[in-house]
Motif scaffolding. Sequence first.
Motif, PDB file in Angstrom:
ATOM      1  N   UNK A  24       5.483   6.200   7.087  1.00  0.00           N
ATOM      2  CA  UNK A  24       3.911   5.305   6.398  1.00  0.00           C
ATOM      3  C   UNK A  24       5.006   4.284   6.597  1.00  0.00           C
ATOM      4  N   UNK A  25       4.894   4.176   5.381  1.00  0.00           N
ATOM      5  CA  UNK A  25       5.474   2.549   4.316  1.00  0.00           C
ATOM      6  C   UNK A  25       6.564   1.962   4.595  1.00  0.00           C
ATOM      7  N   UNK A  26       8.095   2.747   5.053  1.00  0.00           N
ATOM      8  CA  UNK A  26       8.748   1.721   5.671  1.00  0.00           C
ATOM      9  C   UNK A  26       9.152   0.810   5.854  1.00  0.00           C
ATOM     10  N   UNK A  27       8.664   0.797   7.292  1.00  0.00           N
ATOM     11  CA  UNK A  27       9.017  -0.037   8.631  1.00  0.00           C
ATOM     12  C   UNK A  27       7.991  -1.729   7.638  1.00  0.00           C
ATOM     13  N   UNK A  28       7.274  -1.590   6.960  1.00  0.00           N
ATOM     14  CA  UNK A  28       6.130  -2.926   6.805  1.00  0.00           C
ATOM     15  C   UNK A  28       6.662  -3.084   5.466  1.00  0.00           C
ATOM     16  N   UNK A  29       7.218  -2.257   4.802  1.00  0.00           N
ATOM     17  CA  UNK A  29       7.428  -2.712   2.982  1.00  0.00           C
ATOM     18  C   UNK A  29       8.988  -3.290   3.437  1.00  0.00           C
ATOM     19  N   UNK A  30       9.934  -2.916   4.503  1.00  0.00           N
ATOM     20  CA  UNK A  30      11.477  -3.707   4.599  1.00  0.00           C
ATOM     21  C   UNK A  30      11.460  -4.454   5.504  1.00  0.00           C
ATOM     22  N   UNK A  31       9.485  -4.776   6.400  1.00  0.00           N
ATOM     23  CA  UNK A  31       9.432  -5.918   6.987  1.00  0.00           C
ATOM     24  C   UNK A  31       8.962  -7.221   5.917  1.00  0.00           C
ATOM     25  N   UNK A  32       8.711  -7.123   4.687  1.00  0.00           N
ATOM     26  CA  UNK A  32       7.943  -8.185   4.226  1.00  0.00           C
ATOM     27  C   UNK A  32       9.306  -8.472   3.511  1.00  0.00           C
ATOM     28  N   UNK A  33      10.591  -7.143   2.573  1.00  0.00           N
ATOM     29  CA  UNK A  33      11.345  -7.889   1.544  1.00  0.00           C
ATOM     30  C   UNK A  33      12.667  -8.384   2.759  1.00  0.00           C
ATOM     31  N   UNK A  34      12.637  -8.020   4.040  1.00  0.00           N
ATOM     32  CA  UNK A  34      13.190  -9.359   4.960  1.00  0.00           C
ATOM     33  C   UNK A  34      12.423 -10.933   4.947  1.00  0.00           C
ATOM     34  N   UNK A  35      11.579 -11.049   5.244  1.00  0.00           N
ATOM     35  CA  UNK A  35      11.432 -11.759   5.140  1.00  0.00           C
ATOM     36  C   UNK A  35      11.529 -12.485   3.231  1.00  0.00           C
ATOM     37  N   UNK A  64      -2.827   6.311  -7.944  1.00  0.00           N
ATOM     38  CA  UNK A  64      -3.399   4.428  -7.740  1.00  0.00           C
ATOM     39  C   UNK A  64      -4.356   4.774  -5.747  1.00  0.00           C
ATOM     40  N   UNK A  65      -4.975   3.661  -6.343  1.00  0.00           N
ATOM     41  CA  UNK A  65      -6.109   3.724  -5.332  1.00  0.00           C
ATOM     42  C   UNK A  65      -5.110   2.792  -4.295  1.00  0.00           C
ATOM     43  N   UNK A  66      -3.890   2.214  -3.817  1.00  0.00           N
ATOM     44  CA  UNK A  66      -3.605   1.660  -3.441  1.00  0.00           C
ATOM     45  C   UNK A  66      -1.848   1.846  -3.050  1.00  0.00           C
ATOM     46  N   UNK A  67      -0.789   3.817  -3.182  1.00  0.00           N
ATOM     47  CA  UNK A  67       0.592   3.444  -3.393  1.00  0.00           C
ATOM     48  C   UNK A  67       0.818   1.740  -2.389  1.00  0.00           C
ATOM     49  N   UNK A  68       0.283   1.867  -1.729  1.00  0.00           N
ATOM     50  CA  UNK A  68       1.558   1.172  -0.563  1.00  0.00           C
ATOM     51  C   UNK A  68       1.756  -0.571  -0.645  1.00  0.00           C
ATOM     52  N   UNK A  69       0.585  -0.913  -1.132  1.00  0.00           N
ATOM     53  CA  UNK A  69       0.174  -2.411  -2.703  1.00  0.00           C
ATOM     54  C   UNK A  69       1.417  -2.195  -3.751  1.00  0.00           C
ATOM     55  N   UNK A  70       1.063  -1.125  -4.514  1.00  0.00           N
ATOM     56  CA  UNK A  70       2.225  -0.873  -5.538  1.00  0.00           C
ATOM     57  C   UNK A  70       3.459  -0.903  -5.631  1.00  0.00           C
ATOM     58  N   UNK A  71       4.126  -0.341  -4.133  1.00  0.00           N
ATOM     59  CA  UNK A  71       5.490  -0.695  -3.724  1.00  0.00           C
ATOM     60  C   UNK A  71       5.601  -2.328  -3.355  1.00  0.00           C
ATOM     61  N   UNK A  72       5.214  -2.972  -2.296  1.00  0.00           N
ATOM     62  CA  UNK A  72       4.871  -4.538  -1.900  1.00  0.00           C
ATOM     63  C   UNK A  72       5.234  -5.225  -3.067  1.00  0.00           C
ATOM     64  N   UNK A 142      -4.178  -8.809  -0.745  1.00  0.00           N
ATOM     65  CA  UNK A 142      -3.100  -9.722  -1.038  1.00  0.00           C
ATOM     66  C   UNK A 142      -3.166  -9.994  -3.104  1.00  0.00           C
ATOM     67  N   UNK A 143      -4.365  -9.878  -2.750  1.00  0.00           N
ATOM     68  CA  UNK A 143      -3.743 -10.322  -4.972  1.00  0.00           C
ATOM     69  C   UNK A 143      -4.522  -9.177  -4.994  1.00  0.00           C
ATOM     70  N   UNK A 144      -4.574  -7.645  -4.809  1.00  0.00           N
ATOM     71  CA  UNK A 144      -4.202  -6.830  -5.257  1.00  0.00           C
ATOM     72  C   UNK A 144      -2.874  -6.070  -5.820  1.00  0.00           C
ATOM     73  N   UNK A 145      -2.344  -6.772  -4.838  1.00  0.00           N
ATOM     74  CA  UNK A 145      -0.891  -6.812  -4.682  1.00  0.00           C
ATOM     75  C   UNK A 145      -0.035  -7.588  -5.075  1.00  0.00           C
ATOM     76  N   UNK A 146      -0.848  -8.275  -5.401  1.00  0.00           N
ATOM     77  CA  UNK A 146       0.163  -9.855  -6.640  1.00  0.00           C
ATOM     78  C   UNK A 146      -0.007  -9.175  -7.756  1.00  0.00           C
ATOM     79  N   UNK A 147      -1.058  -8.885  -8.277  1.00  0.00           N
ATOM     80  CA  UNK A 147      -2.317  -8.836  -9.385  1.00  0.00           C
ATOM     81  C   UNK A 147      -2.778 -10.161  -9.988  1.00  0.00           C
TER      82      UNK A 147
END
Length: 175
Positions: A24-35, A64-72, A142-147
């Motif tokens: 579910x998360x790999x492609x969006x996370x890869x997109x973020x990493x590419x940017x 976690x409430x949002x494991x995707x945010x943790x990976x990002x 975004x605040x959650x992802x960036x802490x």
Amino acid sequence: MVAQPMDETPLLRAAEDFEAFFRREYRPVLGLAAVLAGSRTAAEELAQDAFIAALRDWPRIARLDNPGAWVRRVVANRSVSAFRRRLAEAKALLRWGRPAAAVEAVDAEAKIDVWREVRRLPARQAQAVALTYLHDLSRREVAEVLGCSEETVKTHLERARRTLATRLHDEEEPR
């Protein structure tokens, strides 16, 4: 005392949960990493490293409430480290009298576009822009992802927009 056989069901269920999360998360996370990285190769490495870190500690990360945010967040933080490494390599190449190789080390595979300019922003501004516009996350997300706080995200975005407007306008001016 006879040892009871271990029930491997929870372990198998955890592995299946991670696989679904990864798919579910790999492609969006890869997109973020590419940017953030500016290179497909570097992006793949960043994304894979983040997911490996998640897998190593999956029982905790899955709760976690949002494991995707943790990976990002892992990708965002490691992209800063990777940039610093490339910058140090470029400085070393400059000291050795190899300016062309130094430029290549910093700007490998980058294209002249808006995302290249985003990568030139301070790290947290670039991360806020990528998460907002590439992943369509709200300020709260975004605040959650960036802490950080939502107000800090707002500030990063405002500063990034001003800087990008100036830089992109300057690039369009004939010289």
